[in-house]
Scaffold this active site. Sequence first.
Site, PDB file in Angstrom:
ATOM      1  N   ASP A   8      24.674   3.914  12.052  1.00 20.20           N
ATOM      2  CA  ASP A   8      25.770   4.068  11.100  1.00 20.20           C
ATOM      3  C   ASP A   8      25.217   4.861   9.914  1.00 20.20           C
ATOM      4  OD1 ASP A   8      24.291   2.287   9.572  1.00 20.20           O
ATOM      5  OD2 ASP A   8      25.870   0.796   9.364  1.00 20.20           O
ATOM      6  N   CYS A  64      20.862   0.602  11.658  1.00 20.70           N
ATOM      7  CA  CYS A  64      21.791   0.504  10.532  1.00 20.70           C
ATOM      8  C   CYS A  64      20.948   0.232   9.288  1.00 20.70           C
ATOM      9  CB  CYS A  64      22.890  -0.543  10.767  1.00 20.70           C
ATOM     10  SG  CYS A  64      22.356  -2.244  10.946  1.00 20.70           S
ATOM     11  N   THR A  66      20.115  -2.624   7.620  1.00 22.37           N
ATOM     12  CA  THR A  66      19.171  -3.727   7.798  1.00 22.37           C
ATOM     13  C   THR A  66      18.815  -3.977   9.260  1.00 22.37           C
ATOM     14  OG1 THR A  66      21.008  -5.264   8.024  1.00 22.37           O
ATOM     15  CG2 THR A  66      20.095  -4.983   5.796  1.00 22.37           C
ATOM     16  N   HIS A  97       7.874 -10.352  26.189  1.00 22.07           N
ATOM     17  CA  HIS A  97       8.517 -11.646  26.405  1.00 22.07           C
ATOM     18  C   HIS A  97      10.036 -11.555  26.576  1.00 22.07           C
ATOM     19  CE1 HIS A  97       5.101 -14.373  24.631  1.00 22.07           C
ATOM     20  NE2 HIS A  97       4.662 -13.482  25.512  1.00 22.07           N
ATOM     21  N   ARG A 131       7.322 -16.514  33.661  1.00 18.05           N
ATOM     22  CA  ARG A 131       8.102 -17.540  32.954  1.00 18.05           C
ATOM     23  C   ARG A 131       9.135 -16.923  32.017  1.00 18.05           C
ATOM     24  NH1 ARG A 131       3.387 -16.919  30.057  1.00 18.05           N
ATOM     25  NH2 ARG A 131       3.492 -17.181  27.794  1.00 18.05           N
ATOM     26  N   HIS A 132       8.865 -15.687  31.582  1.00 23.39           N
ATOM     27  CA  HIS A 132       9.819 -15.026  30.676  1.00 23.39           C
ATOM     28  C   HIS A 132      11.056 -14.563  31.434  1.00 23.39           C
ATOM     29  CE1 HIS A 132       6.788 -15.406  27.679  1.00 23.39           C
ATOM     30  NE2 HIS A 132       5.922 -14.741  28.418  1.00 23.39           N
TER      31      HIS A 132
HETATM   32  C1  RB5 Z   1      26.085  -0.471   5.532  1.00 26.89           C
HETATM   33  O1  RB5 Z   1      26.183  -0.440   4.158  1.00 26.89           O
HETATM   34  C2  RB5 Z   1      25.307  -1.689   5.984  1.00 26.89           C
HETATM   35  O2  RB5 Z   1      26.037  -2.840   5.718  1.00 26.89           O
HETATM   36  C3  RB5 Z   1      24.965  -1.581   7.450  1.00 26.89           C
HETATM   37  O3  RB5 Z   1      24.252  -0.413   7.660  1.00 26.89           O
HETATM   38  C4  RB5 Z   1      24.115  -2.691   8.018  1.00 26.89           C
HETATM   39  O4  RB5 Z   1      22.999  -2.915   7.223  1.00 26.89           O
HETATM   40  C5  RB5 Z   1      24.822  -3.935   8.352  1.00 26.89           C
HETATM   41  O5  RB5 Z   1      24.226  -4.906   8.869  1.00 26.89           O
END
Ligand code: RB5
Length: 137
Positions: A8, A64, A66, A97, A131-132
């Site tokens: 994104d 994205c 995070t 794993h 096992r995995h």
């Molecule tokens: C976009 O601002 C942000 O929310 C998205 O890239 C992501 O981090 C969401 O989990």
Amino acid sequence: MKIGIACDHGGLSLKATVKAILAKENEVLDFGTDSEASVDYPDCAAPALKALKSGEVERLVLICGTGIGMSIAANRVAGVRATLVHDSYTARMSREHNDSNCLVLGARTTGVAVAEEIVAIWLKTAFEGGRHQQRLD
Ligand code: RB5
């Protein structure tokens, strides 16, 4: 191998770097986005996840801000094992794993050099099975 990549707007800054690493030894299908315009991560992930589920691509990288939103979206799809990875240890474990077929990165949380290391490890590390496999089944 054929690998997909999608991001994104929050992940765009890291996509070119990751794509270049993937393209060294793989065919890469880029599902966008390609601009800084605000978009919704589930919409960006959907076509790429469809390609992973259908086998059009063998593996997928989602990025994205995070990595959290993309992870949530990806793990709703049966057969997708999406792993949000932050370091070389979790990169290795996600393959050994968890047989990760979808690497998720956060462009706002992971630096470029660390991301490069993660991608290289995720690409070359084999699943241990045993096992995995039982746990995945
Ligand atoms: C976009 O601002 C942000 O929310 C998205 O890239 C992501 O981090 C969401 O989990």
